[in-house]
Design a protein around this motif. Sequence first.
Motif, PDB file in Angstrom:
ATOM      1  N   UNK A  59     -30.832  -4.434 -18.555  1.00 29.02           N
ATOM      2  CA  UNK A  59     -29.464  -4.510 -18.051  1.00 29.02           C
ATOM      3  C   UNK A  59     -28.838  -3.114 -17.980  1.00 29.02           C
ATOM      4  N   UNK A  60     -28.134  -2.840 -16.892  1.00 27.71           N
ATOM      5  CA  UNK A  60     -27.468  -1.554 -16.716  1.00 27.71           C
ATOM      6  C   UNK A  60     -26.220  -1.488 -17.585  1.00 27.71           C
ATOM      7  N   UNK A  61     -25.737  -0.258 -17.899  1.00 29.76           N
ATOM      8  CA  UNK A  61     -24.473  -0.154 -18.640  1.00 29.76           C
ATOM      9  C   UNK A  61     -23.381  -0.942 -17.926  1.00 29.76           C
ATOM     10  N   UNK A  62     -22.625  -1.744 -18.651  1.00 30.68           N
ATOM     11  CA  UNK A  62     -21.631  -2.605 -18.001  1.00 30.68           C
ATOM     12  C   UNK A  62     -20.400  -1.834 -17.550  1.00 30.68           C
ATOM     13  N   UNK A  63     -19.778  -2.263 -16.462  1.00 27.13           N
ATOM     14  CA  UNK A  63     -18.482  -1.717 -16.088  1.00 27.13           C
ATOM     15  C   UNK A  63     -17.421  -2.152 -17.101  1.00 27.13           C
ATOM     16  N   UNK A  64     -16.243  -1.555 -16.995  1.00 26.52           N
ATOM     17  CA  UNK A  64     -15.112  -1.903 -17.854  1.00 26.52           C
ATOM     18  C   UNK A  64     -14.008  -2.494 -16.988  1.00 26.52           C
ATOM     19  N   UNK A  65     -13.503  -3.655 -17.389  1.00 22.55           N
ATOM     20  CA  UNK A  65     -12.365  -4.264 -16.702  1.00 22.55           C
ATOM     21  C   UNK A  65     -11.101  -4.032 -17.515  1.00 22.55           C
ATOM     22  N   UNK A  66     -10.001  -3.780 -16.820  1.00 20.35           N
ATOM     23  CA  UNK A  66      -8.721  -3.538 -17.472  1.00 20.35           C
ATOM     24  C   UNK A  66      -7.659  -4.441 -16.852  1.00 20.35           C
ATOM     25  N   UNK A  67      -6.582  -4.665 -17.612  1.00 21.71           N
ATOM     26  CA  UNK A  67      -5.545  -5.583 -17.169  1.00 21.71           C
ATOM     27  C   UNK A  67      -4.328  -4.918 -16.574  1.00 21.71           C
ATOM     28  N   UNK A  68      -4.321  -3.592 -16.526  1.00 19.93           N
ATOM     29  CA  UNK A  68      -3.168  -2.859 -15.999  1.00 19.93           C
ATOM     30  C   UNK A  68      -3.631  -1.512 -15.450  1.00 19.93           C
ATOM     31  N   UNK A  69      -3.012  -1.077 -14.366  1.00 23.63           N
ATOM     32  CA  UNK A  69      -3.336   0.253 -13.829  1.00 23.63           C
ATOM     33  C   UNK A  69      -3.049   1.348 -14.852  1.00 23.63           C
ATOM     34  N   UNK A  70      -2.026   1.146 -15.654  1.00 23.51           N
ATOM     35  CA  UNK A  70      -1.634   2.184 -16.611  1.00 23.51           C
ATOM     36  C   UNK A  70      -2.722   2.420 -17.659  1.00 23.51           C
ATOM     37  N   UNK A  71      -3.534   1.410 -17.922  1.00 21.82           N
ATOM     38  CA  UNK A  71      -4.616   1.560 -18.896  1.00 21.82           C
ATOM     39  C   UNK A  71      -5.589   2.650 -18.472  1.00 21.82           C
ATOM     40  N   UNK A  72      -5.735   2.833 -17.173  1.00 21.72           N
ATOM     41  CA  UNK A  72      -6.680   3.832 -16.659  1.00 21.72           C
ATOM     42  C   UNK A  72      -6.358   5.227 -17.183  1.00 21.72           C
ATOM     43  N   UNK A  73      -5.077   5.549 -17.293  1.00 19.65           N
ATOM     44  CA  UNK A  73      -4.685   6.880 -17.760  1.00 19.65           C
ATOM     45  C   UNK A  73      -5.153   7.150 -19.186  1.00 19.65           C
ATOM     46  N   UNK A  74      -5.305   6.088 -19.990  1.00 14.80           N
ATOM     47  CA  UNK A  74      -5.775   6.267 -21.349  1.00 14.80           C
ATOM     48  C   UNK A  74      -7.274   6.391 -21.469  1.00 14.80           C
ATOM     49  N   UNK A  83      -8.841   9.077  -6.563  1.00 18.11           N
ATOM     50  CA  UNK A  83      -8.914   7.885  -7.407  1.00 18.11           C
ATOM     51  C   UNK A  83      -7.561   7.201  -7.475  1.00 18.11           C
ATOM     52  N   UNK A  84      -6.501   7.986  -7.652  1.00 20.82           N
ATOM     53  CA  UNK A  84      -5.148   7.399  -7.709  1.00 20.82           C
ATOM     54  C   UNK A  84      -4.801   6.709  -6.391  1.00 20.82           C
ATOM     55  N   UNK A  85      -5.185   7.314  -5.285  1.00 17.09           N
ATOM     56  CA  UNK A  85      -4.876   6.724  -3.984  1.00 17.09           C
ATOM     57  C   UNK A  85      -5.624   5.396  -3.791  1.00 17.09           C
ATOM     58  N   UNK A  86      -6.883   5.360  -4.197  1.00 20.98           N
ATOM     59  CA  UNK A  86      -7.670   4.138  -4.048  1.00 20.98           C
ATOM     60  C   UNK A  86      -7.149   3.031  -4.954  1.00 20.98           C
ATOM     61  N   UNK A  87      -6.792   3.408  -6.172  1.00 24.31           N
ATOM     62  CA  UNK A  87      -6.249   2.429  -7.114  1.00 24.31           C
ATOM     63  C   UNK A  87      -4.940   1.855  -6.583  1.00 24.31           C
ATOM     64  N   UNK A  88      -4.106   2.719  -6.037  1.00 25.94           N
ATOM     65  CA  UNK A  88      -2.824   2.272  -5.495  1.00 25.94           C
ATOM     66  C   UNK A  88      -3.035   1.306  -4.329  1.00 25.94           C
ATOM     67  N   UNK A  89      -4.079   1.547  -3.557  1.00 22.14           N
ATOM     68  CA  UNK A  89      -4.315   0.737  -2.362  1.00 22.14           C
ATOM     69  C   UNK A  89      -5.027  -0.578  -2.656  1.00 22.14           C
ATOM     70  N   UNK A  90      -5.944  -0.584  -3.624  1.00 25.40           N
ATOM     71  CA  UNK A  90      -6.848  -1.730  -3.749  1.00 25.40           C
ATOM     72  C   UNK A  90      -6.839  -2.424  -5.110  1.00 25.40           C
ATOM     73  N   UNK A  91      -6.082  -1.957  -6.064  1.00 26.33           N
ATOM     74  CA  UNK A  91      -6.002  -2.647  -7.357  1.00 26.33           C
ATOM     75  C   UNK A  91      -4.712  -3.435  -7.457  1.00 26.33           C
ATOM     76  N   UNK A  92      -4.741  -4.603  -8.100  1.00 26.30           N
ATOM     77  CA  UNK A  92      -5.954  -5.288  -8.552  1.00 26.30           C
ATOM     78  C   UNK A  92      -6.756  -5.789  -7.369  1.00 26.30           C
ATOM     79  N   UNK A  93      -8.083  -5.743  -7.513  1.00 26.63           N
ATOM     80  CA  UNK A  93      -8.936  -6.159  -6.418  1.00 26.63           C
ATOM     81  C   UNK A  93     -10.380  -5.779  -6.641  1.00 26.63           C
ATOM     82  N   UNK A  94     -11.174  -5.948  -5.591  1.00 22.22           N
ATOM     83  CA  UNK A  94     -12.631  -5.838  -5.708  1.00 22.22           C
ATOM     84  C   UNK A  94     -13.130  -4.419  -5.463  1.00 22.22           C
ATOM     85  N   UNK A  95     -12.504  -3.458  -6.112  1.00 24.39           N
ATOM     86  CA  UNK A  95     -12.946  -2.063  -6.040  1.00 24.39           C
ATOM     87  C   UNK A  95     -13.250  -1.553  -7.442  1.00 24.39           C
TER      88      UNK A  95
END
Length: 214
Positions: A59-74, A83-95
Amino acid sequence: MLYDCRSPADRDRGIAAAIEAVRNGELVVLPTDTVYGIGADAFTPYAVKALLDAKGGRAAPPPVLIGSRHTLDGLVFTLPRSARDLVEAFWPGALTIIVEHSPSLRWDLGDTNGTVAVRMPLHPVALEVLRETGPMAVASANKVGQAAAVTAEEARDQLAYSVRAYLEAGPAADPVPSTIVDLTGEVPQLLRPGAIPIEKLRDVVPDIVDARAA
């Protein structure tokens, strides 16, 4: 135990059970906006190992799921503008984005060379769990080499007693996997095509390249 989150009472019990299980270092299966995922506390190494063991094989290293965009900064030391532009455009979502994580983080997701694949899913059950547990290591809820589960019941058929709580929310609405973009280099790279086509990504980051064509 399997909880049918389509029933309000069972949903409340299931989400509470899943949160408790994650906090105790146990595994849960939960719906996302793509396929069902098997998850564990990202900061509990033995729980992440149990997740990989449950999937079996290499099994490959697993991705990490988060419940808020703000969590990413931590989680990251510096976040590229793309990255900020993509997150703003497509989160929450399949990116799913791959970024360099902060070196101070005490986690062990496997051989990731200081990077992390991170996503905020668009599913109310997943978000409700994640907002209480914090970042979770989450991989597709299936054995390596077998089909990804599109219901919790399918996941249970494969993973059985390795998982403490299964959250059923019906068949996955769109079982196409998430699109993966690597943002650790100078130019954004599409690593895996998925639910978000490269044409939409280029509307946000015009310089993205398809790594498969390199």
